[in-house]
Scaffold this motif. Structure first.
Motif, mmCIF file in Angstrom:
data_model
loop_
_atom_site.group_PDB
_atom_site.id
_atom_site.type_symbol
_atom_site.label_atom_id
_atom_site.label_comp_id
_atom_site.label_asym_id
_atom_site.label_seq_id
_atom_site.Cartn_x
_atom_site.Cartn_y
_atom_site.Cartn_z
ATOM 1 N N ARG A 136 0.845 -1.200 0.000
ATOM 2 C CA ARG A 136 0.000 0.000 0.000
ATOM 3 C C ARG A 136 0.877 1.246 0.000
ATOM 4 N N ARG A 139 0.720 5.398 0.333
ATOM 5 C CA ARG A 139 -0.160 6.482 0.781
ATOM 6 C C ARG A 139 0.536 7.827 0.669
ATOM 7 N N THR A 199 -0.102 12.004 1.830
ATOM 8 C CA THR A 199 -0.895 12.865 2.710
ATOM 9 C C THR A 199 -1.216 14.216 2.089
ATOM 10 N N ASN A 207 -4.293 13.846 -0.467
ATOM 11 C CA ASN A 207 -4.577 12.607 0.258
ATOM 12 C C ASN A 207 -5.066 11.531 -0.705
ATOM 13 N N GLN A 228 -4.394 6.937 -1.675
ATOM 14 C CA GLN A 228 -3.673 5.688 -1.436
ATOM 15 C C GLN A 228 -3.860 4.777 -2.638
#
Length: 269
Positions: free
Chosen positions: A110, A112, A114, A117, A119
């Protein structure tokens, strides 16, 4: 204009002012050619000193390799990011990407960001996998082991292996998103409805919530120590299997922490 270019311009102007009219005409033309050449070199020099910005995919690949170099699952191996489905638009991340492996034993990782935002699940492979070729000379779609739902499963369903059938099917562009090991379904729940014969994907599930805030929890103490004490407590937060949460003793009102062992059940550490 740089200091060198400015000094060159002043020098040429002074030289041209000290000569005859015909010489000044030639001098002016020569001066224009020299100045244009200086500006051209300055422009080329600036462009050469400025490295091209990485694309979002290139940044993801670079940071994935850095992360994999220290992760036990990939340490010591050269890895690359498997091709991402071209229907997925990867946005440039303004921060360092965050990587984790929520499904141990699979190459699915995964990623991700920020800011902004988002993923994404990708596959980190080792080496270069040879491409299969179909009879028509075109690359054959990859055949992938998948778990497909036997019946309609509603959102929030606590999953078990018996709800799925293992099969193989072409899955171009979805290799990193498929769950193929029934063991990974333990303590997982659906985040959306799943229709029959639909392959289960990583973004269809999350860790199941075994205890919800405000619910009464049966808390035990002394398990395996020769005695057993149980009490009732109110959960002060949600939690999944194996997570530590805060509770409040229903009789004394005192706060305590315990590890979730099942639906509405926990034990003191």
């Amino acid at each position: 204009m740089s200091k060198l270019q400015h000094l060159t311009q002043l020098t040429m102007q002074l030289l041209c002012l000290t000569k005859t009219d015909s010489f000044r005409v030639l001098c002016a033309r020569w001066f224009g050619w020299v100045l244009a050449l200086a500006l051209s070199h300055a422009s080329l020099g600036f462009a050469a000193d400025t490295p091209p910005a990485q694309s979002a995919i290139e940044a993801l690949q670079t940071q994935a390799q850095q992360w994999a170099s220290s992760h036990p699952s990939f340490q010591g191996r050269a890895v690359h990011v498997a091709p991402i489905d071209n229907r997925i638009a990867v946005q440039s991340c303004q921060q360092t990407l965050q990587f984790d492996q929520p499904f141990p034993g699979q190459a699915s990782v995964r990623v991700r960001c920020t800011q902004p935002n988002w993923q994404l699940y990708v596959t980190l492979n080792s080496g270069n996998a040879p491409a299969a070729v179909a009879r028509n000379g075109l690359p054959a779609p990859a055949v992938q082991k998948v778990l497909i739902a036997k019946d309609l499963l509603k959102r929030g369903t606590l999953l078990t292996p018996a709800m799925f059938t293992a099969t193989e099917m072409p899955a171009p562009g979805m290799e990193s998103q498929l769950i193929n090991d029934p063991k990974l379904l333990v303590n997982m729940e659906l985040v959306r409805d799943l229709t029959p014969n639909t392959p289960l994907k990583t973004y269809d599930v999350k860790t199941a919530v075994m205890v919800k805030r405000g619910q009464e929890v049966q808390v035990s103490a002394g398990v395996g120590q020769g005695f057993l004490i149980t009490m009732r407590a109110e959960a002060l937060q949600d939690g999944g299997m194996g997570e530590q949460i805060r509770l409040k003793n229903s009789e004394s009102g005192r706060s305590l922490t315990a590890v979730i062992t099942g639906p509405n059940a926990a034990k003191l550490r």
